[in-house]
Write a protein that holds these residues in place. Sequence first.
Motif, PDB file in Angstrom:
ATOM      1  N   ASP A  77      12.507   5.032  20.950  1.00 34.27           N
ATOM      2  CA  ASP A  77      13.099   3.694  20.891  1.00 34.27           C
ATOM      3  C   ASP A  77      12.172   2.785  20.087  1.00 34.27           C
ATOM      4  OD1 ASP A  77      14.083   1.182  23.402  1.00 34.27           O
ATOM      5  OD2 ASP A  77      14.335   1.300  21.229  1.00 34.27           O
ATOM      6  N   ALA A  78      12.641   2.354  18.899  1.00 33.18           N
ATOM      7  CA  ALA A  78      11.805   1.512  18.032  1.00 33.18           C
ATOM      8  C   ALA A  78      11.446   0.205  18.712  1.00 33.18           C
ATOM      9  CB  ALA A  78      12.528   1.241  16.710  1.00 33.18           C
ATOM     10  N   ALA A  79      12.390  -0.373  19.467  1.00 32.94           N
ATOM     11  CA  ALA A  79      12.110  -1.649  20.141  1.00 32.94           C
ATOM     12  C   ALA A  79      11.021  -1.480  21.200  1.00 32.94           C
ATOM     13  CB  ALA A  79      13.384  -2.197  20.779  1.00 32.94           C
ATOM     14  N   GLU A  80      11.101  -0.390  21.965  1.00 31.22           N
ATOM     15  CA  GLU A  80      10.089  -0.156  22.997  1.00 31.22           C
ATOM     16  C   GLU A  80       8.723   0.091  22.372  1.00 31.22           C
ATOM     17  OE1 GLU A  80      10.487  -0.630  26.127  1.00 31.22           O
ATOM     18  OE2 GLU A  80       8.401  -0.125  26.552  1.00 31.22           O
ATOM     19  N   SER A  81       8.697   0.806  21.229  1.00 30.89           N
ATOM     20  CA  SER A  81       7.423   1.065  20.561  1.00 30.89           C
ATOM     21  C   SER A  81       6.801  -0.243  20.062  1.00 30.89           C
ATOM     22  CB  SER A  81       7.631   2.024  19.390  1.00 30.89           C
ATOM     23  OG  SER A  81       6.401   2.407  18.843  1.00 30.89           O
ATOM     24  N   VAL A  82       7.636  -1.158  19.533  1.00 34.52           N
ATOM     25  CA  VAL A  82       7.130  -2.453  19.078  1.00 34.52           C
ATOM     26  C   VAL A  82       6.604  -3.256  20.263  1.00 34.52           C
ATOM     27  CG1 VAL A  82       7.827  -4.686  18.136  1.00 34.52           C
ATOM     28  CG2 VAL A  82       8.551  -2.579  17.011  1.00 34.52           C
ATOM     29  N   ARG A  83       7.336  -3.200  21.407  1.00 34.47           N
ATOM     30  CA  ARG A  83       6.891  -3.948  22.588  1.00 34.47           C
ATOM     31  C   ARG A  83       5.515  -3.436  23.052  1.00 34.47           C
ATOM     32  NH1 ARG A  83      10.967  -3.287  25.400  1.00 34.47           N
ATOM     33  NH2 ARG A  83      11.944  -5.338  25.352  1.00 34.47           N
ATOM     34  N   SER A  84       5.338  -2.123  23.047  1.00 36.05           N
ATOM     35  CA  SER A  84       4.060  -1.562  23.507  1.00 36.05           C
ATOM     36  C   SER A  84       2.920  -1.888  22.542  1.00 36.05           C
ATOM     37  CB  SER A  84       4.184  -0.042  23.675  1.00 36.05           C
ATOM     38  OG  SER A  84       4.405   0.582  22.431  1.00 36.05           O
ATOM     39  N   LEU A  85       3.258  -2.147  21.263  1.00 42.14           N
ATOM     40  CA  LEU A  85       2.226  -2.465  20.279  1.00 42.14           C
ATOM     41  C   LEU A  85       1.877  -3.944  20.245  1.00 42.14           C
ATOM     42  CD1 LEU A  85       3.066  -0.441  17.037  1.00 42.14           C
ATOM     43  CD2 LEU A  85       0.962  -0.347  18.331  1.00 42.14           C
ATOM     44  N   SER A  86       2.680  -4.797  20.929  1.00 41.04           N
ATOM     45  CA  SER A  86       2.544  -6.241  20.756  1.00 41.04           C
ATOM     46  C   SER A  86       1.153  -6.745  21.141  1.00 41.04           C
ATOM     47  CB  SER A  86       3.624  -6.970  21.569  1.00 41.04           C
ATOM     48  OG  SER A  86       3.501  -6.659  22.954  1.00 41.04           O
ATOM     49  N   ASP A  87       0.586  -6.231  22.229  1.00 43.81           N
ATOM     50  CA  ASP A  87      -0.755  -6.690  22.630  1.00 43.81           C
ATOM     51  C   ASP A  87      -1.784  -6.344  21.561  1.00 43.81           C
ATOM     52  OD1 ASP A  87       0.207  -7.762  24.959  1.00 43.81           O
ATOM     53  OD2 ASP A  87      -0.275  -6.019  26.200  1.00 43.81           O
ATOM     54  N   MET A  88      -1.681  -5.137  21.010  1.00 41.71           N
ATOM     55  CA  MET A  88      -2.600  -4.731  19.950  1.00 41.71           C
ATOM     56  C   MET A  88      -2.450  -5.640  18.725  1.00 41.71           C
ATOM     57  SD  MET A  88      -4.783  -2.808  18.366  1.00 41.71           S
ATOM     58  CE  MET A  88      -4.981  -1.370  19.386  1.00 41.71           C
ATOM     59  N   VAL A  89      -1.207  -5.974  18.357  1.00 46.36           N
ATOM     60  CA  VAL A  89      -0.980  -6.846  17.205  1.00 46.36           C
ATOM     61  C   VAL A  89      -1.584  -8.223  17.452  1.00 46.36           C
ATOM     62  CG1 VAL A  89       0.805  -8.036  15.868  1.00 46.36           C
ATOM     63  CG2 VAL A  89       1.068  -5.615  16.429  1.00 46.36           C
ATOM     64  N   ARG A  90      -1.394  -8.752  18.683  1.00 38.69           N
ATOM     65  CA  ARG A  90      -1.953 -10.075  18.989  1.00 38.69           C
ATOM     66  C   ARG A  90      -3.475 -10.064  18.885  1.00 38.69           C
ATOM     67  NH1 ARG A  90       2.488  -9.916  22.736  1.00 38.69           N
ATOM     68  NH2 ARG A  90       3.963 -11.621  22.287  1.00 38.69           N
TER      69      ARG A  90
END
Length: 807
Positions: free
Chosen positions: A509-522
């Motif tokens: 799930d691309a959306a779930e993968s983006v959600r899990s990466l959000s902390d790292m991006v921040r």
Amino acid sequence: MTNNIEAEDVRLRAAFRSATDFAIVITDRAGVITDWNAGAENVMGWTAAEMCGRNAERFFTPEDRANGQMEREMGSSLKAGRATDERWHLRKDGERFWASGEMMPLLGDDGEHLGFLKILRDRTEEHLAGESLVQAQERFQTIVSTIDAAFAIVQVAFDDNDEPVNYRFVEANPAFERQAGVDLRGKWVTEFAADLEPFWFKTYGHVAKTGEPANFESYAEAFGRWFDVRAVRVGDPNDRQIAIFFNDVTARREAEERLRISEAVARENIERVQLALSAGAIIGTWHWDVPRDQFSVDEAFARAFGLDPALGQQGLTFDQIIATVHPDDQEGVARATREAIDGGGVYVHQYRVRRADGRYYWIEANGRVAFGDDGKAVTFPGVLLDIEERRAIEAERDRATADLRALNETLEQRVLERTAELMRTEDALRQSQKVEAIGQLTGGVAHDFNNLLTVIRGSIDLLRRPALSDERRRRYIDAIADTADRATKLTNQLLAFARRQSLKPEVFDAAESVRSLSDMVRTLTGARIRVSLRLPSEPCFVDADRSQFDTAIVNMAVNARDAMNGEGDLTITVAEAALMPAIRSHPAVEGEFVAVSLADDGSGIPPASIDQIFEPFFTTKGIGEGTGLGLSQVFGFTKQSGGDVIVENGSDGGAIFTMYLPRVAGISGAAATSGDSSIPLGEGTCILVVEDNAEVGMFATEALAELGYNTIWGMDAQKALDELAAGADRFDIVFSDVMMPGMSGIELGGEIARLYPELPVLLTSGYSEVLAQRGRGGFELLDKPYSIDALVRSLRKVLFRRTVSRD
């Protein structure tokens, strides 16, 4: 006495019946179930009536039944008094569950063996959670090792007064060494910089003690650089460890200093311009602050454009200036201005402006655009010249010239010749651009690989020195291994741009993968950038390499951060799309797609650079601030995954990068994989090695021999088939290169599968046109260069699959 025994028996049976969280099963000595409690029914689904009288192997997996697992447990429990295990078992509906179990023998009062007692507890959720944690940790390590941002974990040391006095680098990614200019992994900072400013110890010590994050820019005298740093505490507070993300901003700081000096020089030139005004050569001057779109003009300029002189002091916009230009000339003025800002620098243009009397007069504007270190326009000063009389003379001359041309009988022939000359010039320019692109790519690859080879060559020379200590020998060997890993990553990024890397797709799930990466991006972008997510309520499944997907997101986020100079808004959106728009020279494509976009509010992308932004080694950043491979990885990954990537400048400023990936149907769950550590390595196992390169073939056979394998080496696919024809039962596995003269490794694997279906095949390749275009053909692939550990694990995996399929 009898009554006591009967009472005890009643209590035990009550406990047996009421235990619903534990499955308790009693069998006779042959393993036939004699009693089945409510917990067993709750965990496995069968009732006591369905299971009593049946063999307990019924709830063992087929592979465990084939391996005699239950008999081994009964034997171990008789020998040791109990046998414990954790493994997969079966429920009534065929579903597998992970259970921790224990088996004990049942003995009579006289010591007679009556049967067995087996107790099971469902641990499926805990088991799967542990596997997911390991996968997440592996993905995190891959991202941190790949990104361009520098990252390190440091442990702060305090003295007896609890004051910070030193810090040690526990971990650091490759970008850390590139930006810091030194490898400090495992070392205390004072080993490199004994006189490091106390500011660094105090700041890091405060973060480690209080847990308060820190964002700052500071100059490090020992490193001779300016750094933009974000520090946060990680792990147990008692460990006094912090994570550091930083970027080398020395170039920006130096650019700011140069700008300050330039402004001082400009002020000195004002007096000279005033002298030119008094002489009548110039009828007005302007100074345009391009990023803020503010014109500062003198009184003469305002009169020339028919404007109120007071407005020139307050500041005018470009639209206000161009409003007084003759309607027929406005498009030309705007176009010439854009060309100067986009890279031309020098600006000379003639046009008509309306003055206060309502009439239009010819003027000539002369200016020069000043650019910052990032290639963007900063200021645009210039002067105005009155050319009304000169234009009148030129107009008369042009009319006379036109009359003469009308009489020219060879006009048509000259036009044809000029057209042919322009076409030849255009072809030469196109060829020159191709040569420039090839030279840029070749130069970038040569530069990076020469750096890597320098480390390897130097480490080898040092290893040859006599009387070398074990510690220093390990250090040089580690340097060679680390450099080989960096070379592997560089080739993978280049293959990604060329769409020739071997991906490992999976449905996620691309959306779930983006959600899990959000902390790292921040964390990567810093506290001054606000990261917001716009994710759909329904899953958006894609079939792609998940690690490469995550790396693409991070590369685009880092690019956006740099474009915003570390401050602004970044929005990540995941959405369904029924159309992939026309991108570059490709037409629009209808279908089901997942669109993943990152939008920033930075300065956008200059039109002159937008067609080059995905080229390898192309970068607008300063030296040492980027490799130029981040966005090329995004391009290569999306193209090889069946999609594409587009970049646009937003209507309100900034840039928008959008990846389009084909959408696929979701999956109900992930199949669990397991391995058996008891599979023998070597011990008579025979491997047919197929490798056309003599050096690689010799290395592979010698390495396998060191591991205890027997090997036979074939230089090409035909020799391998001849060996198999002479006795295929000699071999347990075939280990083949992909790219070989004649028949490729993929074709060889297909032929072996047809002739010897029980013989497993393991392929290896560093790059293959066949793999890039047709895939792996269902065979396991080991990427070159490979380590001995990776070779062992791949062989074990393939051999295990064969063992399971036979059982």
